[in-house]
Design a protein around this motif. Structure first.
Motif, PDB file in Angstrom:
ATOM      1  N   SER A  98      -3.355  -1.590  -0.552  1.00 43.53           N
ATOM      2  CA  SER A  98      -4.020  -1.780   0.747  1.00 43.53           C
ATOM      3  C   SER A  98      -5.038  -0.680   0.994  1.00 43.53           C
ATOM      4  N   LEU A  99      -4.663   0.561   0.638  1.00 36.97           N
ATOM      5  CA  LEU A  99      -5.573   1.690   0.807  1.00 36.97           C
ATOM      6  C   LEU A  99      -6.838   1.513  -0.024  1.00 36.97           C
ATOM      7  N   ASP A 137      -2.155   3.744   5.663  1.00 39.92           N
ATOM      8  CA  ASP A 137      -1.792   5.047   6.221  1.00 39.92           C
ATOM      9  C   ASP A 137      -0.400   5.498   5.795  1.00 39.92           C
ATOM     10  N   MET A 138       0.445   4.556   5.354  1.00 39.44           N
ATOM     11  CA  MET A 138       1.795   4.916   4.931  1.00 39.44           C
ATOM     12  C   MET A 138       1.857   5.416   3.499  1.00 39.44           C
ATOM     13  N   CYS A 172      11.029   2.619  -1.576  1.00 36.43           N
ATOM     14  CA  CYS A 172       9.841   3.354  -1.128  1.00 36.43           C
ATOM     15  C   CYS A 172       8.789   3.402  -2.229  1.00 36.43           C
ATOM     16  N   ASP A 173       9.222   3.698  -3.463  1.00 33.21           N
ATOM     17  CA  ASP A 173       8.285   3.763  -4.590  1.00 33.21           C
ATOM     18  C   ASP A 173       7.614   2.416  -4.836  1.00 33.21           C
ATOM     19  N   ARG A 174       8.398   1.345  -4.763  1.00 34.91           N
ATOM     20  CA  ARG A 174       7.829   0.002  -4.972  1.00 34.91           C
ATOM     21  C   ARG A 174       6.868  -0.355  -3.839  1.00 34.91           C
ATOM     22  N   LEU A 175       7.242   0.024  -2.622  1.00 35.14           N
ATOM     23  CA  LEU A 175       6.400  -0.276  -1.462  1.00 35.14           C
ATOM     24  C   LEU A 175       5.048   0.417  -1.586  1.00 35.14           C
ATOM     25  N   VAL A 176       5.064   1.677  -1.994  1.00 36.81           N
ATOM     26  CA  VAL A 176       3.817   2.434  -2.145  1.00 36.81           C
ATOM     27  C   VAL A 176       2.958   1.839  -3.248  1.00 36.81           C
ATOM     28  N   PHE A 177       3.576   1.585  -4.413  1.00 35.51           N
ATOM     29  CA  PHE A 177       2.820   1.136  -5.579  1.00 35.51           C
ATOM     30  C   PHE A 177       2.302  -0.292  -5.431  1.00 35.51           C
ATOM     31  N   ALA A 184       4.664   8.492  -0.422  1.00 35.30           N
ATOM     32  CA  ALA A 184       4.600   8.969  -1.805  1.00 35.30           C
ATOM     33  C   ALA A 184       5.019  10.437  -1.894  1.00 35.30           C
ATOM     34  N   LEU A 185       4.568  11.253  -0.952  1.00 34.00           N
ATOM     35  CA  LEU A 185       4.909  12.673  -0.968  1.00 34.00           C
ATOM     36  C   LEU A 185       6.381  12.905  -0.649  1.00 34.00           C
ATOM     37  N   LEU A 186       6.917  12.155   0.298  1.00 32.07           N
ATOM     38  CA  LEU A 186       8.349  12.257   0.603  1.00 32.07           C
ATOM     39  C   LEU A 186       9.181  11.917  -0.625  1.00 32.07           C
TER      40      LEU A 186
END
Length: 319
Positions: free
Chosen positions: A50-51, A207-208, A39-44, A213-215
């Motif tokens: 993308s955002l 949007d993800m 999850c951390d890698r996906l966000v970063f 990140a908060l989760l």
């Protein structure tokens, strides 16, 4: 007064709820450590770039770029980095702790929380304004992190001047956030509208970024992780979430900033320490446990300090 309270609550409460949900899901073993790592890698590496890309590339060209605000934010980042570099070594003698402490003070989670908060508070005007500032401050955050963590690195990993320059360049050219910002700016220069299928795909990924990140932040929080260096972690976190934004916002008000500009200043400097500060501290053999504690404590503090800050600014009619 009640309107200001409800406005502030509606901005901050959803963040708090998702963080608590992450902690509960981890406690009930619904979320695994492997999932959180991915999850951390996906966000970063995917969602957050993308955002940034979609917000910068599609920002309205009708909006006037406030170069004065950009210069102000850049100057504030530089000052919030340089001052601790002179003051902190007087009180902290351990090199590894010095680097982690200073990084926790100046390096904000502006990219992840900033974009969402700016849009929640001010709509398109907020996201457009912060998107124009992020390319400069994200670059500074990363460059300064390499410098301070190298300067106060253990003797066996201390870099020479040439190695330091190489590390800075590598950090910049390989950072997914900076790459996405550069690509977005280049796309804007073409004047071409993003194809609908690309726009929608990037928006889905963007949007993800915030909820994931908060989760993850909530899931990674444990009271056991706060043991050992709590005094330093609380001090750095308090400076990060109270002193730095307080002084920066006060300076912005004195310079005449109001509305979106002032709100964005508060968002950028009032947020918690950056998630990537822990990752970089670990990679560069700094005191990553202290960096982790600063991240956790500043995140918890910011839920309250940002609520109070937004409430005060709203009640005073400044935003």
């Amino acid at each position: 007064m009640l309107d200001s309270f409800i406005y502030s609550l509606n901005i901050i409460a959803p963040i708090f709820i998702i963080v608590v949900l992450g902690a509960l899901l981890k406690r009930t073993k619904f979320l695994s450590d492997d999932f959180l790592a991915v999850c951390d890698r996906l966000v970063f590496k995917i969602c957050l770039p993308s955002l940034l890309f979609i917000d910068i590339a599609t920002a309205s060209t009708d909006e006037n770029i406030d170069f004065g605000l950009i210069i102000f934010c850049v100057a504030a980042v530089i000052i919030s980095f340089l001052l601790p570099c002179f003051i902190v070594p007087v009180f902290i003698k351990d090199n590894a702790k010095r680097g982690a402490f200073i990084q926790g003070m100046y390096r904000s989670n502006a990219a992840i929380l900033g974009m969402t908060l700016a849009e929640s508070m001010f709509g398109d005007a907020g996201s457009t304004t912060i998107a124009m500032i992020l390319p400069f401050i994200v670059t500074l955050f990363n460059v300064f992190a390499v410098i301070i963590l190298s300067l106060y690195a253990p003797a066996d990993v201390k870099l020479t001047h040439s190695e330091l320059i190489k590390r800075i360049v590598k950090t910049i050219v390989t950072n997914p956030l900076i790459i996405s910002i550069v690509l977005a700016l280049l796309w804007r220069l073409t004047g071409i509208t993003l194809p609908t299928l690309v726009d929608k795909s990037l928006n889905y990924l963007a949007d993800m970024s915030m909820p994931l990140a908060l989760l993850s932040l909530g899931a990674n929080f444990t009271f056991e992780s706060l043991r050992g260096r709590v005094g330093l972690a609380i001090t750095s976190s308090a400076l990060k979430t109270i002193v730095v934004p307080g002084l920066t916002v006060a300076a912005a008000i004195l310079l005449g900033y109001r509305g979106v500009g002032l709100g964005v200043v508060f968002i950028i400097f009032g947020g918690p320490a950056a998630v990537s500060s822990y990752i970089m501290a670990k990679q560069m053999k700094s005191d990553y446990e202290l960096a982790s504690q600063i991240l956790l404590i500043s995140t918890l503090m910011s839920l309250f300090t940002m609520f109070l800050g937004i409430f005060i600014l709203k009640a005073a009619g400044l935003i």
